[in-house]
Design an enzyme around this catalytic site. Structure first.
Site, PDB file in Angstrom:
ATOM      1  N   HIS A 154      30.360  18.841  71.052  1.00  0.00           N
ATOM      2  CA  HIS A 154      31.072  19.046  69.779  1.00  0.00           C
ATOM      3  C   HIS A 154      32.173  18.013  69.553  1.00  0.00           C
ATOM      4  O   HIS A 154      32.648  17.850  68.434  1.00  0.00           O
ATOM      5  CB  HIS A 154      31.671  20.462  69.736  1.00  0.00           C
ATOM      6  CG  HIS A 154      30.628  21.527  69.614  1.00  0.00           C
ATOM      7  ND1 HIS A 154      30.333  22.156  68.435  1.00  0.00           N
ATOM      8  CD2 HIS A 154      29.765  22.044  70.524  1.00  0.00           C
ATOM      9  CE1 HIS A 154      29.355  23.026  68.620  1.00  0.00           C
ATOM     10  NE2 HIS A 154      28.993  22.977  69.890  1.00  0.00           N
ATOM     11  N   ASP A 364      38.288  13.020  65.944  1.00  0.00           N
ATOM     12  CA  ASP A 364      37.703  14.359  65.835  1.00  0.00           C
ATOM     13  C   ASP A 364      36.191  14.226  65.891  1.00  0.00           C
ATOM     14  O   ASP A 364      35.629  13.311  65.285  1.00  0.00           O
ATOM     15  CB  ASP A 364      38.106  14.976  64.478  1.00  0.00           C
ATOM     16  CG  ASP A 364      38.416  16.460  64.583  1.00  0.00           C
ATOM     17  OD1 ASP A 364      37.770  17.131  65.401  1.00  0.00           O
ATOM     18  OD2 ASP A 364      39.291  16.938  63.838  1.00  0.00           O
TER      19      ASP A 364
HETATM   20  C1  GDG Z   1      35.590  21.381  67.635  1.00  0.00           C
HETATM   21  C2  GDG Z   1      35.701  19.873  67.446  1.00  0.00           C
HETATM   22  C3  GDG Z   1      34.077  20.051  65.552  1.00  0.00           C
HETATM   23  C4  GDG Z   1      41.799  26.389  61.410  1.00  0.00           C
HETATM   24  N1  GDG Z   1      42.996  26.983  61.210  1.00  0.00           N
HETATM   25  C5  GDG Z   1      42.744  28.298  61.058  1.00  0.00           C
HETATM   26  C6  GDG Z   1      41.357  28.492  61.167  1.00  0.00           C
HETATM   27  N2  GDG Z   1      40.810  27.309  61.382  1.00  0.00           N
HETATM   28  C7  GDG Z   1      39.347  27.140  61.529  1.00  0.00           C
HETATM   29  C8  GDG Z   1      38.793  26.197  60.516  1.00  0.00           C
HETATM   30  C9  GDG Z   1      37.523  25.714  61.204  1.00  0.00           C
HETATM   31  C10 GDG Z   1      37.890  25.804  62.691  1.00  0.00           C
HETATM   32  O1  GDG Z   1      39.043  26.647  62.793  1.00  0.00           O
HETATM   33  C11 GDG Z   1      38.331  24.453  63.252  1.00  0.00           C
HETATM   34  O2  GDG Z   1      37.216  23.643  63.365  1.00  0.00           O
HETATM   35  P1  GDG Z   1      37.359  22.069  63.466  1.00  0.00           P
HETATM   36  O3  GDG Z   1      35.986  21.512  63.352  1.00  0.00           O
HETATM   37  O4  GDG Z   1      38.236  21.574  62.381  1.00  0.00           O
HETATM   38  O5  GDG Z   1      38.071  21.727  64.839  1.00  0.00           O
HETATM   39  P2  GDG Z   1      38.004  22.202  66.410  1.00  0.00           P
HETATM   40  O6  GDG Z   1      38.493  23.571  66.579  1.00  0.00           O
HETATM   41  O7  GDG Z   1      38.739  21.153  67.154  1.00  0.00           O
HETATM   42  O8  GDG Z   1      36.437  22.181  66.788  1.00  0.00           O
HETATM   43  C12 GDG Z   1      35.440  19.509  65.985  1.00  0.00           C
HETATM   44  C13 GDG Z   1      33.923  21.516  65.904  1.00  0.00           C
HETATM   45  O9  GDG Z   1      34.227  21.759  67.279  1.00  0.00           O
HETATM   46  C14 GDG Z   1      32.516  22.034  65.613  1.00  0.00           C
HETATM   47  O10 GDG Z   1      31.549  21.264  66.238  1.00  0.00           O
HETATM   48  O11 GDG Z   1      33.968  19.907  64.146  1.00  0.00           O
HETATM   49  O12 GDG Z   1      35.474  18.110  65.810  1.00  0.00           O
HETATM   50  O13 GDG Z   1      36.973  19.393  67.852  1.00  0.00           O
HETATM   51  O14 GDG Z   1      36.441  26.560  60.959  1.00  0.00           O
HETATM   52  O15 GDG Z   1      38.593  26.864  59.289  1.00  0.00           O
HETATM   53  N3  GDG Z   1      40.747  29.682  61.057  1.00  0.00           N
HETATM   54  C15 GDG Z   1      41.538  30.751  60.811  1.00  0.00           C
HETATM   55  N4  GDG Z   1      42.908  30.629  60.693  1.00  0.00           N
HETATM   56  C16 GDG Z   1      43.543  29.435  60.801  1.00  0.00           C
HETATM   57  O16 GDG Z   1      44.767  29.371  60.690  1.00  0.00           O
HETATM   58  N5  GDG Z   1      40.966  31.954  60.682  1.00  0.00           N
END
Ligand code: GDG
Length: 461
Positions: A154, A364
């Site tokens: 990921h 990222d």
């Molecule tokens: C890893 C990789 C890759 C964020 N703040 C809140 C919240 N979020 C949710 C978002 C999104 C998720 O968390 C974060 O996903 P990301 O993709 O932005 O980042 P990582 O957690 O680092 O994920 C990344 C991912 O895996 C999938 O393959 O895209 O690059 O690092 O869904 O909406 N959710 C809630 N409250 C918040 O304050 N409920």
């Protein structure tokens, strides 16, 4: 055929609503074919257990094991989050390497493999997720598993000159070769992986980076950018514009434009740099923007047991306080920092009310927030995504977003200004383009592409 998914954390069987796209996509796959979701329970016990706990729900066996306090410290906080996470995000100064972390990482993977080998059935299709479990397939093979096993990373795979800072990198690379298919978020990650295979192991790699061979082993390689469920994200966002929380935000804005950022509190997300860019934006456009906009940054606490994460909060609070202190007036506070996890539905409602999504990670794998922001916009009056060129999502979204270099504060500041002042026609054209990209690669399509490639029924991308 049964699907068996491995990931470090296993979502709670009851956590269907409120879960993100990835958890839902995997859950759908598991419940369609019947399956097992195997991993850490999230709890810490005095000792490892002999038998996993199993909860049956929706045709899925949620199968979890506890970790000990030492496992948590040395495998999870240590090797996974203080070695591999910073290394793979090219942040070597944040790496805290200990030999004990490495051996604990191997030992937890062996523990999972031993318990999993007892429940695997001959026809199972196995899909392992992320950097916590890279050696799992090799550990399963040592225990006699002859299954098709796929791996999806990921996070990014770093360029060789960074990767070579890992002392046991050859051993780690060899364990990748126990998989039948290794998938990455972008073609660049696949290329970096192939570079390492060639330089460290002398593997033979196809010109298009789709296959590597070493001795008897052949591994297929592909890029499978992860998607989101566009329809349900849009629907939830729309419904949550006018809930109590949505209305509160609308009232608080008093007609001002909203710039929003939402990230796990993590040094890879570029938050300090983002705040500094926002300050440049205010310095450059203070008069024109006076009382016209508000920047809302939501940061969900994360990995609070890892030292590197403890300093960021203080740093962000100091920056936000200083920036507001320099720019506050009796009628306007330009930025708000919220240090809490906001419920998913509420968050999507906020995205829908925002005019600008400000997502500027230093690096990222993909960044799902960027995709969720786009999906949450309305076609009549869509907001603009200001996106870091260092996020995997930039590869797909390209010019539909305003791509910025997160290391260049002036550039990010001008991105914010351009987004806030962009004419409706241009916003619509960009949003249409972005939405087409998202619809062509939803979470379901991502999962089906990966599994089809693992089964050998299509070529990896
Ligand atoms: C890893 C990789 C890759 C964020 N703040 C809140 C919240 N979020 C949710 C978002 C999104 C998720 O968390 C974060 O996903 P990301 O993709 O932005 O980042 P990582 O957690 O680092 O994920 C990344 C991912 O895996 C999938 O393959 O895209 O690059 O690092 O869904 O909406 N959710 C809630 N409250 C918040 O304050 N409920």
């Amino acid at each position: 055929m049964r699907l068996v998914v491995f990931s470090n954390r296993v979502p709670a069987p009851t956590a269907r609503t409120g879960a993100g796209g990835l958890a839902v996509a995997l859950r759908d796959a598991l419940s369609e074919s019947g399956g097992v979701w195997f991993g850490w329970s999230g709890s810490r016990a005095v000792e490892r257990t002999g038998t996993p706990s199993v909860v049956q729900e929706d045709n899925i066996s949620f199968t979890t094991l506890p970790l000990t306090e030492e496992d948590f410290k040395e495998y999870y906080c240590g090797y996974a989050n203080s070695v591999l996470w910073p290394l793979f995000h090219e942040r070597l100064h944040a790496m805290d390497y200990r030999d004990a972390y490495r051996s604990r990482y191997q030992s937890v993977n062996d523990y999972f493999a031993t318990r999993a080998a007892e429940i695997l059935q001959p026809e199972d299709l196995v899909w392992v997720h992320d950097y916590h479990l890279i050696p799992l397939a090799a550990a399963l093979r040592q225990r006699g598993a002859e299954h098709r096993i796929g791996f999806f990373l990921h996070i990014p795979f770093p360029p060789y000159d960074v990767f070579r800072a890992l002392p046991e990198r050859r051993r780690l690379l060899e364990t990748f070769l126990a998989y039948d298919l290794v998938g990455f978020q972008t073609p660049l990650d696949a290329r970096h992986f192939c570079d390492a295979l060639v330089r460290d192991l002398g593997a033979r790699v196809d010109e298009d980076y789709s296959r590597a061979e070493l001795g008897e082993r052949t591994v297929r390689i592909g890029s499978f950018p992860i998607g989101i469920d566009v329809e349900s994200t849009a629907q939830t966002a729309m419904l949550n514009r006018s809930t109590r929380e949505g209305q509160r935000l609308t009232r608080a804005l008093r007609g001002r434009q909203l710039v929003i950022g939402a990230d796990r509190l993590d040094y890879t997300k570029g938050l300090v740099e983002r705040f500094q860019a926002f300050e440049i934006f205010l310095d450059n456009h203070r008069d024109e923007m006076d009382d016209q906009m508000v920047y809302l940054q939501i940061t969900a606490p994360s990995r609070e047991n890892v030292e590197e994460y403890q300093d960021i909060t203080l740093q962000l609070e100091a920056e936000a306080g200083r920036i507001n202190g320099r720019n506050n007036s009796i009628y306007w506070t330009p930025m708000r920092l919220i240090e809490q996890q906001v419920p998913r539905d509420t968050l999507l409602g906020y995205f829908s009310l925002a005019h600008v999504g400000l997502i500027t990670p230093l690096r990222d794998g993909m960044n799902l927030v960027a995709k969720e922001f786009v999906a949450a916009q309305t076609s009549e009056d869509p907001g603009v995504l200001v996106l870091s060129s260092m996020a995997g999502a930039a590869d797909e979204l390209g010019d539909s977003a305003l791509l910025v270099n997160p290391y260049n504060g002036d550039h990010v500041a001008e991105g914010i200004y351009r987004a806030l002042t962009m004419p409706l026609e241009e916003r619509r054209a960009r949003w249409e383009q972005a939405t087409t990209v998202l619809r062509d690669n939803t979470a379901d399509i991502w999962r089906e592409r990966f599994l089809a490639a693992l089964l050998g029924t299509n070529e990896p991308g």
